[in-house]
Design a protein around this motif. Structure first.
Motif, PDB file in Angstrom:
ATOM      1  N   TYR A 194       0.859  -1.192   0.000  1.00 10.38           N
ATOM      2  CA  TYR A 194       0.000   0.000   0.000  1.00 10.38           C
ATOM      3  C   TYR A 194       0.890   1.234   0.000  1.00 10.38           C
ATOM      4  O   TYR A 194       1.752   1.380   0.866  1.00 10.38           O
ATOM      5  CB  TYR A 194      -0.929   0.005   1.227  1.00 10.38           C
ATOM      6  CG  TYR A 194      -1.601   1.350   1.462  1.00 10.38           C
ATOM      7  CD1 TYR A 194      -2.178   2.056   0.415  1.00 10.38           C
ATOM      8  CD2 TYR A 194      -1.653   1.911   2.734  1.00 10.38           C
ATOM      9  CE1 TYR A 194      -2.781   3.278   0.621  1.00 10.38           C
ATOM     10  CE2 TYR A 194      -2.268   3.130   2.947  1.00 10.38           C
ATOM     11  CZ  TYR A 194      -2.826   3.819   1.887  1.00 10.38           C
ATOM     12  OH  TYR A 194      -3.415   5.043   2.086  1.00 10.38           O
ATOM     13  N   GLY A 195       0.692   2.118  -0.976  1.00  6.49           N
ATOM     14  CA  GLY A 195       1.439   3.364  -1.033  1.00  6.49           C
ATOM     15  C   GLY A 195       0.526   4.558  -0.877  1.00  6.49           C
ATOM     16  O   GLY A 195      -0.492   4.663  -1.571  1.00  6.49           O
ATOM     17  N   SER A 196       0.860   5.461   0.048  1.00  2.00           N
ATOM     18  CA  SER A 196       0.087   6.698   0.217  1.00  2.00           C
ATOM     19  C   SER A 196       0.942   7.888  -0.213  1.00  2.00           C
ATOM     20  O   SER A 196       2.101   8.008   0.182  1.00  2.00           O
ATOM     21  CB  SER A 196      -0.386   6.875   1.670  1.00  2.00           C
ATOM     22  OG  SER A 196       0.697   7.077   2.551  1.00  2.00           O
ATOM     23  N   CYS A 197       0.383   8.753  -1.054  1.00  2.00           N
ATOM     24  CA  CYS A 197       1.018   9.978  -1.540  1.00  2.00           C
ATOM     25  C   CYS A 197       2.346   9.654  -2.240  1.00  2.00           C
ATOM     26  O   CYS A 197       2.341   9.139  -3.347  1.00  2.00           O
ATOM     27  CB  CYS A 197       1.165  10.988  -0.414  1.00  2.00           C
ATOM     28  SG  CYS A 197       1.475  12.685  -1.008  1.00  2.00           S
ATOM     29  N   ALA A 198       3.481   9.908  -1.622  1.00  2.00           N
ATOM     30  CA  ALA A 198       4.761   9.545  -2.248  1.00  2.00           C
ATOM     31  C   ALA A 198       4.810   8.053  -2.540  1.00  2.00           C
ATOM     32  O   ALA A 198       5.415   7.614  -3.530  1.00  2.00           O
ATOM     33  CB  ALA A 198       5.928   9.944  -1.352  1.00  2.00           C
ATOM     34  N   GLY A 199       4.153   7.254  -1.703  1.00  2.00           N
ATOM     35  CA  GLY A 199       4.085   5.818  -1.940  1.00  2.00           C
ATOM     36  C   GLY A 199       3.340   5.481  -3.220  1.00  2.00           C
ATOM     37  O   GLY A 199       3.675   4.525  -3.916  1.00  2.00           O
TER      38      GLY A 199
END
Length: 201
Positions: free
Chosen positions: A78-83
C-alpha cells in the motif's frame, strides 16, 4: 496461526503514523530499512514523504531489488502519496533520475495538487470500504492521469477544482492513495489493507 506482519518502509516520511495506524487495527507492524527486515513481513506500506529522496534511499539501503522481487511474487503493498508515486509505472513531472517500483499500471502526476501551501482536505469515497467518505488530506499530492486495463479506480475527488481526479486505485495486491489516511485517525483503509494482506497469505 499468527496474524499478518506488515512492514512500513522506514527510510523517510510518515513512518511512525503508519505504524501507529496498523497497530491500531491489530497488526504486528514493523519498520523496514534492510532486506532482512523485508523478508520478515507479509505486506509493506510505502508512506507519504518526498518521492525523489525515497527513491535514492531505496538504492542506498539495498532495497530496490528485494522489493521488486517481493512485488513480483505477489506481496501486498500500500502506497500513500509519495508511496503512490513509488508504485506508479510512469511519473510525470518527476526528476529524470527518479525510479520507483512500477508495480501499478498507471501514470501519476507528481505534486499535481500544487505546492505545500496548496495542500487541502476533501471528502473521498473509496470503493470496497464501508462507511462515510474519507476526510482525505492532500499534501503536495499526486493524482492519477491514466490507468491500464486491470487497474481498478477506487476513489475520486468529489469537489473543488480537482473534482473527479482519480486519487485511489488497486491492481491485484497493490493499493495506492493520493491522500494520507494515517493523519486523520480513520483506520478503515489500514484495516482494508490488513485484510488484503491476510487474504494473500
Amino acid at each position: 496461526m499468527r496474524g499478518p506482519v506488515i512492514g512500513v518502509l522506514a527510510l523517510q516520511g510518515d513512518v511512525r503514523e503508519h505504524l501507529a495506524a496498523l497497530t491500531g487495527v491489530g497488526v504486528d507492524a514493523r519498520p523496514v530499512r534492510r532486506p532482512a527486515e523485508l523478508d520478515a513481513v507479509d505486506g509493506l506500506v510505502i508512506p507519504g514523504g518526498e518521492s525523489t529522496t525515497m527513491s535514492k534511499l531505496v538504492d542506498i539501503f539495498g532495497l530496490r531489488e528485494p522489493v521488486d522481487k517481493r512485488i513480483a511474487a505477489g506481496m501486498p503493498v500500500y502506497g500513500s502519496c509519495a508511496g503512490m508515486i513509488m508504485l506508479a509505472a510512469e511519473v510525470l513531472d518527476g526528476r529524470p533520475d527518479q525510479r520507483g517500483f512500477a508495480g501499478i499500471g498507471m501514470t501519476v502526476r507528481r505534486n499535481a495538487f500544487g505546492r505545500q501551501v496548496d495542500s487541502f482536505e476533501a471528502p473521498v469515497r473509496v470503493a470496497g470500504v464501508d462507511g462515510p467518505a474519507f476526510h482525505a488530506v492532500f499534501i503536495r499530492a499526486p493524482w492519477v492521469e491514466r490507468v491500464d486495463p486491470g487497474v481498478e479506480v477506487l476513489g475520486r475527488v468529489t469537489g473543488g477544482p480537482a473534482v473527479d481526479r482519480v486519487v485511489a486505485v488497486r491492481q491485484g495486491n497493490l493499493l495506492a492513495t493520493s491522500f494520507h489516511p494515517e493523519l486523520t485517525g480513520d483506520l478503515r483503509l489500514h484495516r482494508y489493507f490488513a485484510d488484503l494482506v491476510a487474504a494473500a497469505r
